[in-house]
Design a protein around this motif. Structure first.
Motif, mmCIF file in Angstrom:
data_model
loop_
_atom_site.group_PDB
_atom_site.id
_atom_site.type_symbol
_atom_site.label_atom_id
_atom_site.label_comp_id
_atom_site.label_asym_id
_atom_site.label_seq_id
_atom_site.Cartn_x
_atom_site.Cartn_y
_atom_site.Cartn_z
ATOM 1 N N THR A 29 0.827 -1.210 0.000
ATOM 2 C CA THR A 29 0.000 0.000 0.000
ATOM 3 C C THR A 29 0.862 1.262 0.000
ATOM 4 N N MET A 30 1.990 1.239 0.716
ATOM 5 C CA MET A 30 2.912 2.376 0.663
ATOM 6 C C MET A 30 3.478 2.542 -0.742
ATOM 7 N N ALA A 31 3.782 1.407 -1.390
ATOM 8 C CA ALA A 31 4.320 1.480 -2.746
ATOM 9 C C ALA A 31 3.335 2.191 -3.678
ATOM 10 N N TYR A 32 2.044 1.880 -3.526
ATOM 11 C CA TYR A 32 1.048 2.544 -4.372
ATOM 12 C C TYR A 32 0.963 4.034 -4.041
ATOM 13 N N ALA A 33 1.004 4.357 -2.741
ATOM 14 C CA ALA A 33 0.931 5.766 -2.351
ATOM 15 C C ALA A 33 2.149 6.535 -2.857
ATOM 16 N N TRP A 35 3.875 5.715 -5.525
ATOM 17 C CA TRP A 35 3.677 5.756 -6.983
ATOM 18 C C TRP A 35 2.673 6.851 -7.345
ATOM 19 N N LYS A 36 1.599 6.921 -6.591
ATOM 20 C CA LYS A 36 0.550 7.907 -6.859
ATOM 21 C C LYS A 36 1.076 9.327 -6.639
ATOM 22 N N PHE A 97 -0.417 0.954 -12.140
ATOM 23 C CA PHE A 97 0.418 0.585 -10.998
ATOM 24 C C PHE A 97 0.775 -0.895 -11.048
ATOM 25 N N PHE A 98 -0.190 -1.727 -11.407
ATOM 26 C CA PHE A 98 0.086 -3.168 -11.502
ATOM 27 C C PHE A 98 1.055 -3.452 -12.647
ATOM 28 N N ASP A 99 0.946 -2.703 -13.744
ATOM 29 C CA ASP A 99 1.921 -2.835 -14.836
ATOM 30 C C ASP A 99 3.321 -2.461 -14.337
ATOM 31 N N TYR A 100 3.361 -1.409 -13.498
ATOM 32 C CA TYR A 100 4.638 -0.969 -12.918
ATOM 33 C C TYR A 100 5.243 -2.079 -12.053
ATOM 34 N N LEU A 101 4.424 -2.697 -11.204
ATOM 35 C CA LEU A 101 4.917 -3.775 -10.345
ATOM 36 C C LEU A 101 5.402 -4.962 -11.155
ATOM 37 N N GLU A 102 4.678 -5.292 -12.209
ATOM 38 C CA GLU A 102 5.028 -6.477 -12.994
ATOM 39 C C GLU A 102 6.389 -6.338 -13.654
ATOM 40 N N PRO A 125 24.815 -0.282 11.125
ATOM 41 C CA PRO A 125 24.080 -0.784 9.955
ATOM 42 C C PRO A 125 24.670 -2.103 9.463
ATOM 43 N N LEU A 126 23.876 -3.161 9.531
ATOM 44 C CA LEU A 126 24.308 -4.453 9.011
ATOM 45 C C LEU A 126 24.203 -4.455 7.489
ATOM 46 N N ILE A 127 23.150 -3.803 7.017
ATOM 47 C CA ILE A 127 22.891 -3.683 5.576
ATOM 48 C C ILE A 127 22.482 -2.247 5.292
ATOM 49 N N ARG A 128 23.004 -1.691 4.194
ATOM 50 C CA ARG A 128 22.558 -0.388 3.708
ATOM 51 C C ARG A 128 22.022 -0.584 2.302
ATOM 52 N N VAL A 129 20.783 -0.186 2.091
ATOM 53 C CA VAL A 129 20.120 -0.346 0.798
ATOM 54 C C VAL A 129 19.958 1.026 0.162
ATOM 55 N N GLU A 130 20.414 1.177 -1.079
ATOM 56 C CA GLU A 130 20.273 2.415 -1.832
ATOM 57 C C GLU A 130 19.563 2.122 -3.146
ATOM 58 N N GLY A 131 18.683 3.030 -3.554
ATOM 59 C CA GLY A 131 18.037 2.853 -4.845
ATOM 60 C C GLY A 131 16.666 3.480 -4.885
ATOM 61 N N PRO A 132 15.881 3.155 -5.915
ATOM 62 C CA PRO A 132 14.545 3.731 -6.045
ATOM 63 C C PRO A 132 13.721 3.515 -4.775
ATOM 64 N N LEU A 133 13.073 4.565 -4.311
ATOM 65 C CA LEU A 133 12.362 4.536 -3.044
ATOM 66 C C LEU A 133 11.363 3.387 -2.961
ATOM 67 N N ILE A 134 10.569 3.207 -4.017
ATOM 68 C CA ILE A 134 9.520 2.182 -3.966
ATOM 69 C C ILE A 134 10.129 0.793 -3.834
ATOM 70 N N VAL A 135 11.156 0.511 -4.630
ATOM 71 C CA VAL A 135 11.772 -0.820 -4.580
ATOM 72 C C VAL A 135 12.431 -1.045 -3.222
#
Length: 557
Positions: A29-33, A35-36, A97-102, A125-135
């Motif tokens: 749901t956050m991913a959709y928000a 994206w929106k 949005f579903f096309d985006y997820l696919e 930090p054991l892990i640091r993740v960088e990249g597109p916010l949604i992913v």
């Protein structure tokens, strides 16, 4: 798989349930928000860390990294995933949005991590993740579930290893008590990583190349009534051994009379069905015979029958491995067993008999091992089940995954509980070592883990470094390191996995090495000394500047 990816064939197996839908609904749901709101191209940085060491200890073993990398490599929503989400999410969600997820992958993600098997501490930090916010947001729950239990279990196993010492064999026997089949497999893998020598879990042995061990159960013993139950009574001697008779069962019965006389025990007290069971098991496994000796009575039956079968095996050219104690006063019974083995060895000129192995498997936990140590036990191997795999003393690690930067702008989470305030921005971590005057062959023990802003120059050997407590202004100290170890490495980028993943046995060696470098007071069972985690002077100022800007100013009236 990208041809540039660095990964060996030994690491290709992956649990099929580890996929993008193994997440909490609010991630979708956050991913959709996001994206929106048009945030699909924003770049984010998340830190995965924990706030408190488990089991009232002062260290943790980082585990689960390899599974996280496999998850990134295979990250994609299938058509059936998309169809399920369409049925589950509110009907107003746009088809785009579903096309985006696919079409979503982890190709744009960069993942930095501390090497798996490293000793780690709170807030690092054991892990640091960088990249597109949604992913990056969609990765949160899955990464946490892959790291939290793995690190907790590996830490639990390492603590058992410290309690038992380096010379005692440790076996994981917890599959039947684990939280389901996936929990059982993970427990076997990370117990081995944390320092155990093997497992009873056969599938774990196949998948992870873990040594598998086991004896038999009480049901096997109680299924026999007497020697008449045995249709096969013979055993082929080893090459070079010549016997007039090969009736192994009759030989076991004859030896029982001699053993009882030697040990001054009435032969009639030993259970006939137990002797038959042991003889049957020895015929099936003459080169590795071991027996569970507490089905009826350890001293009056189990040990007598075991010694009789072992001496008969010896006549045929084979040697037994040992016994398992699964109930009773383990310290006392192990000493009695050893005394019997020594007596039999001397009486029949078989010195190897005194060195037979004694396994204990009766609800073993850390406290019991320390207590048995004080009692002078004679146990060679602890088989640990429930308390290890369920981590009964503390069932969860509590790792978290927090946003620390978006598009280069630092982000902070504030709380009235200072322990829950996050440290913003992209950071590197350095382990600073001190000298060890007592040993010339090692650089020394780690003194402090230092968090710095990524753009700061790293600490230098021999140069004084100011290390500060992140939240208490008066807590600060200078350190002159004899060695500086950067902890975060790049493990995943556009080319896939960027470092060759070590074998499980190699990670296990890293755990052992890391534990050995810690000062004894950090590892002790009672009241261990907390290990220091600090921030640089620059990061301290940065943190508190952002904190003041972000915190609302109250008003008194």
């Amino acid at each position: 798989m990208n041809s540039k990816e660095v990964i060996s064939n030994d690491h290709l197996w992956q649990n099929s349930i580890v996929q993008p839908l193994l997440t909490d609904l609010y991630q979708i749901t956050m991913a959709y928000a996001y994206w929106k709101a048009g945030k699909r191209n924003e770049n984010a940085v998340f830190d995965l860390f924990f706030r408190k060491n488990p089991f009232n200890g002062e260290f943790t073993i980082f585990a689960g990294l390899e599974e996280c990398l496999k998850f990134l490599r295979n990250f994609s929503f299938s058509k059936s995933d998309i169809e399920y989400l369409k049925e589950t999410l509110p009907g107003h969600i746009e088809d785009d949005f579903f096309d985006y997820l696919e079409n979503l992958t982890a190709d744009e993600i960069r993942l930095y991590a501390i090497p798996e098997g490293t000793v780690v501490f709170p807030r690092v930090p054991l892990i640091r993740v960088e990249g597109p916010l949604i992913v990056a947001q969609l990765l949160e729950t899955t990464l946490l579930t892959l790291v939290n239990y793995a690190s907790l279990l590996a830490t639990n196993a390492a603590r058992y290893r410290l309690a038992a010492g380096s010379k005692i064999m440790l076996l994981e026997f917890g599959l039947r008590r684990a939280q389901g089949p996936d929990g059982g497999l993970s427990a076997s893998k990370y117990a081995y990583l944390g320092g155990f020598d093997g497992s009873s879990n056969v599938l774990a042995g196949k998948l992870f190349n873990i040594p598998v061990k086991g004896t038999h159960a009480h049901s096997f013993v109680s299924s026999f009534s007497d020697s008449d139950d045995l249709s096969i009574r013979t055993l082929e001697p080893r090459d070079g051994i010549i016997l007039e008779s090969k009736n192994f069962v009759d030989d076991c019965i004859a030896w029982r009379t001699k053993v009882a006389k030697t040990l001054a025990v009435l032969p009639g007290q030993a259970n006939d069905g137990e002797l038959a069971a042991f003889a049957s098991f020895a015929i099936a496994f003459p080169t590795s015979f071991s027996a569970l000796v507490d089905t009826y009575d350890v001293i009056r039956s189990g040990l007598i029958n075991f010694c009789a079968v072992s001496l008969a095996l010896n006549d045929y050219g084979y040697r037994s491995w040992g016994i398992r104690l699964d109930s009773g006063d383990l310290g006392y019974l192990s000493r009695i067993s050893r005394e019997m083995f020594i007596t039999i060895g001397k009486a029949y000129d078989q010195p190897w008999f005194s060195k037979l192995k004694i396994i204990a498997s009766s609800s073993i936990n850390e406290e019991i091992i320390y207590s048995l140590n004080e009692q002078g036990h004679q146990i060679d191997c602890f088989a640990v089940g429930t308390h290890l795999v369920t981590c009964q003393r503390q069932p969860a690690l509590g790792g978290v995954y927090k946003l620390v930067e978006v598009n280069g702008e630092p982000k902070i989470k504030l709380s009235e509980d200072v322990e829950k305030v996050t440290i913003p921005g992209k950071k590197q971590v350095y382990r600073l070592y001190g000298s060890d005057a007592s040993r010339s062959d090692v650089v020394g023990h780690p003194l402090v883990d230092l968090l710095q802003k990524e753009d700061e120059a790293p600490p230098e050997v021999g140069q004084r470094v100011l290390c500060r407590h992140a939240f208490l202004e008066s807590k600060r100290a200078y350190v002159i390191p004899t060695r500086v170890e950067p902890l975060l490495r790049l493990y995943w980028s556009k080319c896939g996995i960027t470092e060759e993943l070590p074998r499980l046995s190699e990670i296990r060696d890293r755990v052992n090495h890391n534990i050995a470098t810690l000062r004894p007071d950090h590892k002790r069972y009672l009241n261990p000394t907390p290990y220091k985690v600090a921030v640089s002077d620059s990061l301290y100022g940065y943190l508190h500047e952002i904190w003041l800007k972000s915190a609302p100013i109250g008003e008194l009236s």
